[in-house]
Design a protein around this motif. Structure first.
Motif, PDB file in Angstrom:
ATOM      1  N   LEU A 186       0.844  -1.198   0.000  1.00  0.00           N
ATOM      2  CA  LEU A 186       0.000   0.000   0.000  1.00  0.00           C
ATOM      3  C   LEU A 186       0.880   1.250   0.000  1.00  0.00           C
ATOM      4  O   LEU A 186       0.638   2.196  -0.760  1.00  0.00           O
ATOM      5  CB  LEU A 186      -0.930   0.009   1.208  1.00  0.00           C
ATOM      6  N   GLY A 187       1.900   1.256   0.834  1.00  0.00           N
ATOM      7  CA  GLY A 187       2.826   2.389   0.865  1.00  0.00           C
ATOM      8  C   GLY A 187       3.509   2.596  -0.474  1.00  0.00           C
ATOM      9  O   GLY A 187       3.606   3.728  -0.971  1.00  0.00           O
ATOM     10  N   ILE A 188       3.973   1.517  -1.072  1.00  0.00           N
ATOM     11  CA  ILE A 188       4.627   1.613  -2.384  1.00  0.00           C
ATOM     12  C   ILE A 188       3.635   2.094  -3.448  1.00  0.00           C
ATOM     13  O   ILE A 188       3.970   2.927  -4.291  1.00  0.00           O
ATOM     14  CB  ILE A 188       5.256   0.253  -2.769  1.00  0.00           C
ATOM     15  N   LEU A 189       2.411   1.605  -3.388  1.00  0.00           N
ATOM     16  CA  LEU A 189       1.380   2.028  -4.344  1.00  0.00           C
ATOM     17  C   LEU A 189       1.126   3.535  -4.244  1.00  0.00           C
ATOM     18  O   LEU A 189       1.052   4.227  -5.274  1.00  0.00           O
ATOM     19  CB  LEU A 189       0.078   1.262  -4.092  1.00  0.00           C
ATOM     20  N   ILE A 190       1.016   4.041  -3.025  1.00  0.00           N
ATOM     21  CA  ILE A 190       0.787   5.478  -2.849  1.00  0.00           C
ATOM     22  C   ILE A 190       1.945   6.275  -3.455  1.00  0.00           C
ATOM     23  O   ILE A 190       1.727   7.256  -4.174  1.00  0.00           O
ATOM     24  CB  ILE A 190       0.583   5.822  -1.356  1.00  0.00           C
ATOM     25  N   LEU A 191       3.176   5.841  -3.172  1.00  0.00           N
ATOM     26  CA  LEU A 191       4.341   6.544  -3.736  1.00  0.00           C
ATOM     27  C   LEU A 191       4.353   6.471  -5.259  1.00  0.00           C
ATOM     28  O   LEU A 191       4.678   7.456  -5.937  1.00  0.00           O
ATOM     29  CB  LEU A 191       5.637   5.971  -3.166  1.00  0.00           C
ATOM     30  N   MET A 192       4.004   5.318  -5.802  1.00  0.00           N
ATOM     31  CA  MET A 192       3.971   5.171  -7.261  1.00  0.00           C
ATOM     32  C   MET A 192       2.928   6.091  -7.893  1.00  0.00           C
ATOM     33  O   MET A 192       3.158   6.657  -8.961  1.00  0.00           O
ATOM     34  CB  MET A 192       3.695   3.717  -7.652  1.00  0.00           C
ATOM     35  N   MET A 193       1.792   6.227  -7.238  1.00  0.00           N
ATOM     36  CA  MET A 193       0.751   7.106  -7.778  1.00  0.00           C
ATOM     37  C   MET A 193       1.248   8.552  -7.837  1.00  0.00           C
ATOM     38  O   MET A 193       0.989   9.261  -8.808  1.00  0.00           O
ATOM     39  CB  MET A 193      -0.529   7.036  -6.932  1.00  0.00           C
ATOM     40  N   LEU A 218       4.293   9.481  -8.233  1.00  0.00           N
ATOM     41  CA  LEU A 218       5.301   9.578  -9.284  1.00  0.00           C
ATOM     42  C   LEU A 218       4.735   9.495 -10.697  1.00  0.00           C
ATOM     43  O   LEU A 218       5.256  10.126 -11.618  1.00  0.00           O
ATOM     44  CB  LEU A 218       6.357   8.485  -9.098  1.00  0.00           C
ATOM     45  N   PHE A 219       3.671   8.722 -10.884  1.00  0.00           N
ATOM     46  CA  PHE A 219       3.205   8.432 -12.239  1.00  0.00           C
ATOM     47  C   PHE A 219       1.979   9.208 -12.699  1.00  0.00           C
ATOM     48  O   PHE A 219       1.666   9.211 -13.886  1.00  0.00           O
ATOM     49  CB  PHE A 219       2.941   6.935 -12.408  1.00  0.00           C
ATOM     50  N   PHE A 220       1.269   9.854 -11.773  1.00  0.00           N
ATOM     51  CA  PHE A 220       0.057  10.566 -12.169  1.00  0.00           C
ATOM     52  C   PHE A 220       0.132  12.018 -11.726  1.00  0.00           C
ATOM     53  O   PHE A 220       0.872  12.365 -10.813  1.00  0.00           O
ATOM     54  CB  PHE A 220      -1.196   9.903 -11.578  1.00  0.00           C
ATOM     55  N   THR A 221      -0.682  12.851 -12.362  1.00  0.00           N
ATOM     56  CA  THR A 221      -0.760  14.267 -12.003  1.00  0.00           C
ATOM     57  C   THR A 221      -2.209  14.729 -12.137  1.00  0.00           C
ATOM     58  O   THR A 221      -3.068  13.982 -12.612  1.00  0.00           O
ATOM     59  CB  THR A 221       0.119  15.145 -12.932  1.00  0.00           C
ATOM     60  N   GLY A 222      -2.442  15.949 -11.737  1.00  0.00           N
ATOM     61  CA  GLY A 222      -3.729  16.600 -11.965  1.00  0.00           C
ATOM     62  C   GLY A 222      -4.909  15.913 -11.310  1.00  0.00           C
ATOM     63  O   GLY A 222      -4.803  15.335 -10.232  1.00  0.00           O
ATOM     64  N   THR A 223      -6.033  15.988 -12.015  1.00  0.00           N
ATOM     65  CA  THR A 223      -7.290  15.446 -11.493  1.00  0.00           C
ATOM     66  C   THR A 223      -7.205  13.941 -11.260  1.00  0.00           C
ATOM     67  O   THR A 223      -7.766  13.433 -10.278  1.00  0.00           O
ATOM     68  CB  THR A 223      -8.447  15.762 -12.467  1.00  0.00           C
ATOM     69  N   THR A 224      -6.517  13.237 -12.124  1.00  0.00           N
ATOM     70  CA  THR A 224      -6.375  11.790 -11.956  1.00  0.00           C
ATOM     71  C   THR A 224      -5.690  11.467 -10.638  1.00  0.00           C
ATOM     72  O   THR A 224      -6.171  10.627  -9.871  1.00  0.00           O
ATOM     73  CB  THR A 224      -5.573  11.180 -13.129  1.00  0.00           C
ATOM     74  N   LEU A 225      -4.607  12.146 -10.359  1.00  0.00           N
ATOM     75  CA  LEU A 225      -3.893  11.914  -9.097  1.00  0.00           C
ATOM     76  C   LEU A 225      -4.766  12.293  -7.908  1.00  0.00           C
ATOM     77  O   LEU A 225      -4.797  11.579  -6.902  1.00  0.00           O
ATOM     78  CB  LEU A 225      -2.569  12.684  -9.054  1.00  0.00           C
ATOM     79  N   LYS A 226      -5.481  13.400  -8.023  1.00  0.00           N
ATOM     80  CA  LYS A 226      -6.333  13.833  -6.915  1.00  0.00           C
ATOM     81  C   LYS A 226      -7.369  12.767  -6.583  1.00  0.00           C
ATOM     82  O   LYS A 226      -7.562  12.419  -5.410  1.00  0.00           O
ATOM     83  CB  LYS A 226      -7.018  15.161  -7.255  1.00  0.00           C
ATOM     84  N   ILE A 227      -8.022  12.214  -7.578  1.00  0.00           N
ATOM     85  CA  ILE A 227      -9.036  11.179  -7.359  1.00  0.00           C
ATOM     86  C   ILE A 227      -8.403   9.942  -6.735  1.00  0.00           C
ATOM     87  O   ILE A 227      -8.943   9.363  -5.785  1.00  0.00           O
ATOM     88  CB  ILE A 227      -9.764  10.845  -8.675  1.00  0.00           C
ATOM     89  N   ILE A 228      -7.259   9.528  -7.250  1.00  0.00           N
ATOM     90  CA  ILE A 228      -6.566   8.356  -6.720  1.00  0.00           C
ATOM     91  C   ILE A 228      -6.181   8.581  -5.257  1.00  0.00           C
ATOM     92  O   ILE A 228      -6.386   7.705  -4.412  1.00  0.00           O
ATOM     93  CB  ILE A 228      -5.322   8.017  -7.565  1.00  0.00           C
ATOM     94  N   LEU A 229      -5.629   9.750  -4.943  1.00  0.00           N
ATOM     95  CA  LEU A 229      -5.203  10.032  -3.571  1.00  0.00           C
ATOM     96  C   LEU A 229      -6.384  10.112  -2.613  1.00  0.00           C
ATOM     97  O   LEU A 229      -6.296   9.651  -1.471  1.00  0.00           O
ATOM     98  CB  LEU A 229      -4.369  11.315  -3.519  1.00  0.00           C
ATOM     99  N   ILE A 230      -7.492  10.672  -3.072  1.00  0.00           N
ATOM    100  CA  ILE A 230      -8.699  10.699  -2.240  1.00  0.00           C
ATOM    101  C   ILE A 230      -9.126   9.273  -1.909  1.00  0.00           C
ATOM    102  O   ILE A 230      -9.404   8.945  -0.755  1.00  0.00           O
ATOM    103  CB  ILE A 230      -9.842  11.476  -2.937  1.00  0.00           C
ATOM    104  N   MET A 231      -9.163   8.425  -2.916  1.00  0.00           N
ATOM    105  CA  MET A 231      -9.574   7.032  -2.700  1.00  0.00           C
ATOM    106  C   MET A 231      -8.613   6.305  -1.758  1.00  0.00           C
ATOM    107  O   MET A 231      -9.043   5.592  -0.841  1.00  0.00           O
ATOM    108  CB  MET A 231      -9.684   6.303  -4.044  1.00  0.00           C
ATOM    109  N   LEU A 232      -7.309   6.482  -1.960  1.00  0.00           N
ATOM    110  CA  LEU A 232      -6.337   5.794  -1.123  1.00  0.00           C
ATOM    111  C   LEU A 232      -6.350   6.304   0.317  1.00  0.00           C
ATOM    112  O   LEU A 232      -6.258   5.513   1.264  1.00  0.00           O
ATOM    113  CB  LEU A 232      -4.936   5.914  -1.725  1.00  0.00           C
ATOM    114  N   MET A 233      -6.489   7.601   0.515  1.00  0.00           N
ATOM    115  CA  MET A 233      -6.547   8.133   1.879  1.00  0.00           C
ATOM    116  C   MET A 233      -7.836   7.679   2.579  1.00  0.00           C
ATOM    117  O   MET A 233      -7.820   7.349   3.765  1.00  0.00           O
ATOM    118  CB  MET A 233      -6.425   9.656   1.893  1.00  0.00           C
ATOM    119  N   LEU A 234      -8.942   7.646   1.835  1.00  0.00           N
ATOM    120  CA  LEU A 234     -10.186   7.119   2.410  1.00  0.00           C
ATOM    121  C   LEU A 234     -10.027   5.652   2.799  1.00  0.00           C
ATOM    122  O   LEU A 234     -10.514   5.223   3.854  1.00  0.00           O
ATOM    123  CB  LEU A 234     -11.352   7.294   1.432  1.00  0.00           C
TER     124      LEU A 234
END
Length: 123
Positions: free
Chosen positions: A61-68, A70-86
């Motif tokens: 999970l920690g590695i996945l968060i770091l990879m996100m 590194l590999f995503f930006t903008g709205t896509t990253l925001k949605i992914i980070l919201i989901m992962l933090m939730l």
């Protein structure tokens, strides 16, 4: 503020990688103390296996968060980070209800703070 936001999210990721290391490699005495479990239970072969298995999930999970980050930006990253933090918050609530109350503070609170920063300060 975006850099601070990503830094806070990265800290949540690093925390999970650190927890994974403790779950997988720490001495039983340290694990019993940190995870509020009886030493006799921690020394049980099946408990060791379950704790190490849980460690794999936390580490990935920690590695996945770091990879996100590194590999995503903008709205896509925001949605992914919201989901992962939730996800981290939900797991922390469950852990606090079933294992030890300190999980909500040690894992849930940092994820909640990171989530608030993602929601309000990441574009």
């Amino acid at each position: 503020m975006q850099i601070l936001t990503l830094f806070l999210v990265a800290l949540v990721a690093l925390e999970h990688i650190g927890i994974a290391g403790l779950e997988m490699f720490a001495k039983p005495e340290k694990q019993a103390e940190l995870f509020d479990m009886p030493l006799e239970f921690i020394k049980n072969k099946h408990a060791k296996m379950a704790l190490a298995n849980q460690g794999i999930y936390n580490g990935l999970l920690g590695i996945l968060i770091l990879m996100m980050i590194l590999f995503f930006t903008g709205t896509t990253l925001k949605i992914i980070l919201i989901m992962l933090m939730l996800y981290v918050i939900i797991v922390a609530i469950y852990g606090a209800a079933t294992a030890t109350k300190k999980i909500i503070y040690l894992q849930g609170l940092p994820a909640l703070i990171a989530l608030v920063f993602v929601l309000f300060f990441y574009n």
